[in-house]
Structures are given as structure tokens and as C-alpha cells.
Design a protein around this motif. Structure first.
Motif, mmCIF file in Angstrom:
data_model
loop_
_atom_site.group_PDB
_atom_site.id
_atom_site.type_symbol
_atom_site.label_atom_id
_atom_site.label_comp_id
_atom_site.label_asym_id
_atom_site.label_seq_id
_atom_site.Cartn_x
_atom_site.Cartn_y
_atom_site.Cartn_z
ATOM 1 N N ASP A 114 -21.047 52.503 46.581
ATOM 2 C CA ASP A 114 -19.907 53.293 47.040
ATOM 3 C C ASP A 114 -19.178 53.806 45.799
ATOM 4 N N PRO A 115 -19.284 55.100 45.494
ATOM 5 C CA PRO A 115 -18.710 55.602 44.245
ATOM 6 C C PRO A 115 -17.208 55.864 44.281
ATOM 7 N N SER A 116 -16.586 55.810 45.467
ATOM 8 C CA SER A 116 -15.182 56.175 45.589
ATOM 9 C C SER A 116 -14.313 55.327 44.642
ATOM 10 N N PRO A 117 -13.318 55.936 43.997
ATOM 11 C CA PRO A 117 -12.797 57.287 44.233
ATOM 12 C C PRO A 117 -13.545 58.373 43.468
ATOM 13 N N LEU A 118 -14.737 58.054 42.912
ATOM 14 C CA LEU A 118 -15.526 59.035 42.179
ATOM 15 C C LEU A 118 -16.572 59.657 43.087
ATOM 16 N N THR A 119 -17.250 60.683 42.583
ATOM 17 C CA THR A 119 -18.448 61.196 43.240
ATOM 18 C C THR A 119 -19.647 60.471 42.637
ATOM 19 N N TYR A 120 -20.825 60.650 43.227
ATOM 20 C CA TYR A 120 -22.013 60.011 42.666
ATOM 21 C C TYR A 120 -22.305 60.541 41.264
ATOM 22 N N GLU A 220 -13.324 63.090 30.383
ATOM 23 C CA GLU A 220 -12.838 61.855 29.762
ATOM 24 C C GLU A 220 -12.031 61.022 30.760
ATOM 25 N N ASN A 221 -11.191 61.680 31.556
ATOM 26 C CA ASN A 221 -10.409 60.947 32.554
ATOM 27 C C ASN A 221 -11.318 60.276 33.583
ATOM 28 N N ARG A 222 -12.354 61.011 34.012
ATOM 29 C CA ARG A 222 -13.280 60.450 34.996
ATOM 30 C C ARG A 222 -14.004 59.232 34.424
ATOM 31 N N ASN A 223 -14.430 59.343 33.176
ATOM 32 C CA ASN A 223 -15.138 58.231 32.559
ATOM 33 C C ASN A 223 -14.217 57.044 32.311
ATOM 34 N N ALA A 224 -12.991 57.334 31.929
ATOM 35 C CA ALA A 224 -12.027 56.256 31.720
ATOM 36 C C ALA A 224 -11.757 55.522 33.034
ATOM 37 N N LEU A 225 -11.639 56.278 34.109
ATOM 38 C CA LEU A 225 -11.417 55.670 35.424
ATOM 39 C C LEU A 225 -12.612 54.823 35.828
ATOM 40 N N ALA A 226 -13.795 55.350 35.622
ATOM 41 C CA ALA A 226 -14.998 54.595 35.978
ATOM 42 C C ALA A 226 -15.115 53.326 35.133
ATOM 43 N N TYR A 258 -4.279 57.674 32.923
ATOM 44 C CA TYR A 258 -4.861 58.217 34.161
ATOM 45 C C TYR A 258 -5.681 57.140 34.872
ATOM 46 N N ALA A 259 -6.499 56.425 34.103
ATOM 47 C CA ALA A 259 -7.374 55.401 34.696
ATOM 48 C C ALA A 259 -6.568 54.269 35.315
ATOM 49 N N CYS A 263 -6.810 53.663 39.387
ATOM 50 C CA CYS A 263 -7.880 52.702 39.667
ATOM 51 C C CYS A 263 -7.679 51.955 40.983
ATOM 52 N N GLY A 264 -6.474 52.041 41.553
ATOM 53 C CA GLY A 264 -6.225 51.422 42.850
ATOM 54 C C GLY A 264 -6.032 49.921 42.816
ATOM 55 N N ALA A 265 -5.809 49.359 41.626
ATOM 56 C CA ALA A 265 -5.668 47.906 41.524
ATOM 57 C C ALA A 265 -4.318 47.443 42.065
ATOM 58 N N ASN A 266 -4.324 46.292 42.720
ATOM 59 C CA ASN A 266 -3.104 45.613 43.130
ATOM 60 C C ASN A 266 -2.808 44.584 42.032
ATOM 61 N N TRP A 267 -1.775 44.828 41.226
ATOM 62 C CA TRP A 267 -1.547 44.010 40.050
ATOM 63 C C TRP A 267 -1.110 42.592 40.398
#
Length: 312
Positions: A114-120, A220-226, A258-259, A263-267
Motif C-alpha cells: 500500500d503506497p499511500s500517501p505516495l503513488t507506486y 526531494e520532498n517525495r523521497n524524504a516523505l518515503a 515536509y516529510a 508522514c501521518g505519525a501520531n507522536w
């Protein structure tokens, strides 16, 4: 007829010597051809040695080939370990690794992930970054390869040449982000909402724009998020700790922010996981555990939540 033994003359037709009794009709002894036999045996021995015993050059070449083969096998085993540690734990698999003509190819299946929130495609680019970063740590095997290809099947593949290696401020080798574009991708980037591609007859309504555009996010933002998602999948982080880790990996300040933001983390939950990790490793008092969590970058409230979640 003279006796060959004693020399006495005997009558013709006599079979034995009248003097000593020795036979008179013995055939003459044949001389052994010792010299010819020795020569033949010597030739055979030389030919045998020439066939069985390799020359020094052949021996060195065989040893070198065996050493290279063994080194390549060890390299592939090391690459497998590194690649396995650089992908997600769920529904992502290293299916094969090949080294042909100094081109190292790692085959990765992320089709069930499941790649979300990214695309494959974005996930594939991220995995390319994490896998190549890990392989570049194997500096002792640099002479075995000239390029690294990460193949994601229908999603596409990315090839990186050794000559493109750069180093960040910490001395870690990496491939530049712009090199991670996929070739042969058959999937269009996914968006959170499909845009309308057709308009009813007579309508002047424009097609609806996607609610979240992936093309507006930099590579770069996409890679940092991943990368952030990879870290969170591996262990617990505070927002501050995750940002510092991404900065260590060479991402810019904006990409790190940005990442962490996306990233959707609950701290609070991350603090609880981190607290449990510490208790699994050692014993802590409540105050000591909270202090340790704050040292990891969690806020005072997050640290207290984490301590409470594990029973304090």
C-alpha cells in the motif's frame, strides 16, 4: 660345431657337448634395447606432466577466476541483506539479484504494498534511494560493479552509474535524487480523487482538478516523505528525532519539514512505542523514562503520555 660354453669341438649333428654336456643348439641371446625403452618412457612421462600439471600462468588464472567468483557470490549475499533492510516489511519483496557484466540488478516486487500517501511510482523512487544508499555502504565491493539497476517490473526501473556517485557533508555516498526517474513505467501516478476526463455535450464545465496533485510535490520532498515512512515502519521516532535523521541522510530543511508534517505519525503513539522499546531493553523509573523520552525529542506531554501508556 664348437661348444659355446667350454670351446670343445663336437661332431656335426651332436645335441650336447661331449666334454661339458652343454646344449649345442641354443639360439643366440638377443640384446635388450634398453636405450630405446628409456627414451620412450621419458617422452611418455613428459607428455603426462604437460597434460596433468597446469602451468604457473594457468594456475594463477584459475585461482584468480575462483577468487572473483567467490567474491561475486559474497557480494550478492551482502546486497540481499542490505536490500532486505531497505524496503518495507509488509508486502514488499526482493525477488532476485543478478550481477552480469558488472551491472548489478535488484528485482523488487512492491505490487502488493500500500503506497499511500505516495503513488507506486513515488514509492519505487523512494525504494531506489534507500536500496542504493545501503549498497553504497559496501565499499569493499566497488570494483565488482559499474552500475546498479533497481527493477520494479511493470512499475518501471532506475539505473544508476558508479560515475554518478556523490557524497554528502557526512561523507556518505549516494546517487543524486534526479537520477531516480523510472524508465518503462506503465502506471500513471495515482491521485486521491479521479479527475473527470469527459464533459457532457453542451456543457461548458471544465474537468474537475484533482484534490491532491502529486506533480506539485518535488522529487526531494517525495523521497524524504518515503524515507520518513520507512523509518517509522522500522522503529519509533519523535518529530524532532525523525527530522534530524532525515537531515543526516542529506535532505534539505524544507524536505525534512515536509516529510515530518505529512508522514501521518501520531507522536503520542510514537512516544508510547519508544517507551516500550526502552523497557524491553532495560529497567527505568517513571521519571527516568520520561527524561529519556524527552532526550529523544518528545515534548513533555508526549513523554508523559508514553510513560502512562506502558503502565507508569
Amino acid at each position: 660345431m664348437y661348444c659355446q660354453k667350454c670351446g670343445t669341438q663336437n661332431p656335426e649333428g651332436a645335441n650336447n657337448c661331449q666334454n661339458c654336456g652343454a646344449p649345442l643348439n641354443m639360439p643366440p641371446a638377443k640384446k635388450k634395447k634398453k636405450k630405446a625403452l628409456i627414451i620412450i618412457l621419458a617422452v611418455v612421462a613428459v607428455l603426462f606432466i604437460a597434460i596433468i600439471v597446469p602451468s604457473p600462468d594457468d594456475s594463477q588464472q584459475t585461482t584468480s577466476q575462483a577468487s572473483t567468483t567467490q567474491g561475486a557470490e559474497q557480494f550478492i549475499e551482502k546486497v540481499k541483506e542490505k536490500a532486505d533492510g531497505a524496503i518495507g516489511k509488509e508486502n514488499e519483496t526482493i525477488t532476485d539479484i543478478k550481477l552480469n557484466n558488472k551491472n548489478l540488478t535488484i528485482y523488487v516486487d512492491i505490487s502488493k504494498a500500500d503506497p499511500s500517501p505516495l503513488t507506486y511510482e513515488q514509492l519505487a523512487e523512494s525504494r531506489t534511494s534507500s536500496i542504493t544508499d545501503a549498497i553504497l555502504e559496501l565499499e569493499e565491493y566497488y570494483d565488482l560493479w559499474e552500475s546498479i539497476t533497481i527493477d520494479f517490473g511493470k512499475i518501471g526501473k532506475s539505473k544508476n552509474n558508479k560515475s554518478d556517485i556523490e557524497k554528502n557533508e557526512y561523507g556518505s555516498a549516494y546517487f543524486p535524487l534526479e537520477d531516480f526517474s523510472l524508465v518503462g513505467s506503465s502506471n500513471e501516478p495515482k491521485t486521491t480523487e479521479k479527475s473527470t476526463s469527459a464533459v457532457s455535450a453542451g456543457s461548458s464545465t471544465e474537468p474537475k482538478a484533482t484534490e491532491k496533485s502529486t506533480t506539485a510535490v518535488s522529487l526531494e520532498n517525495r523521497n524524504a516523505l518515503a524515507a520518513a515512512l520507512n523509518y517509522l515502519d522500522y522503529t519509533a521516532f519523535s518529530a524532532k528525532g525523525l527530522k534530524e535523521q532525515l537531515k543526516y541522510e542529506g535532505y534539505s530543511e524544507k524536505a525534512c519539514e515536509y516529510a515530518v508534517k505529512n508522514c501521518g505519525a501520531n507522536w503520542n503513539e510514537q512516544a508510547a512505542k519508544c517507551a516500550q522499546n526502552y523497557l524491553d531493553y532495560s529497567s527505568f523509573s517513571r521519571s527516568g523514562l520520561i527524561e529519556q523520552l524527552e532526550y529523544e525529542g518528545f515534548t513533555a506531554k508526549q513523554a508523559e503520555y508514553g510513560a502512562k501508556a506502558v503502565g507508569y
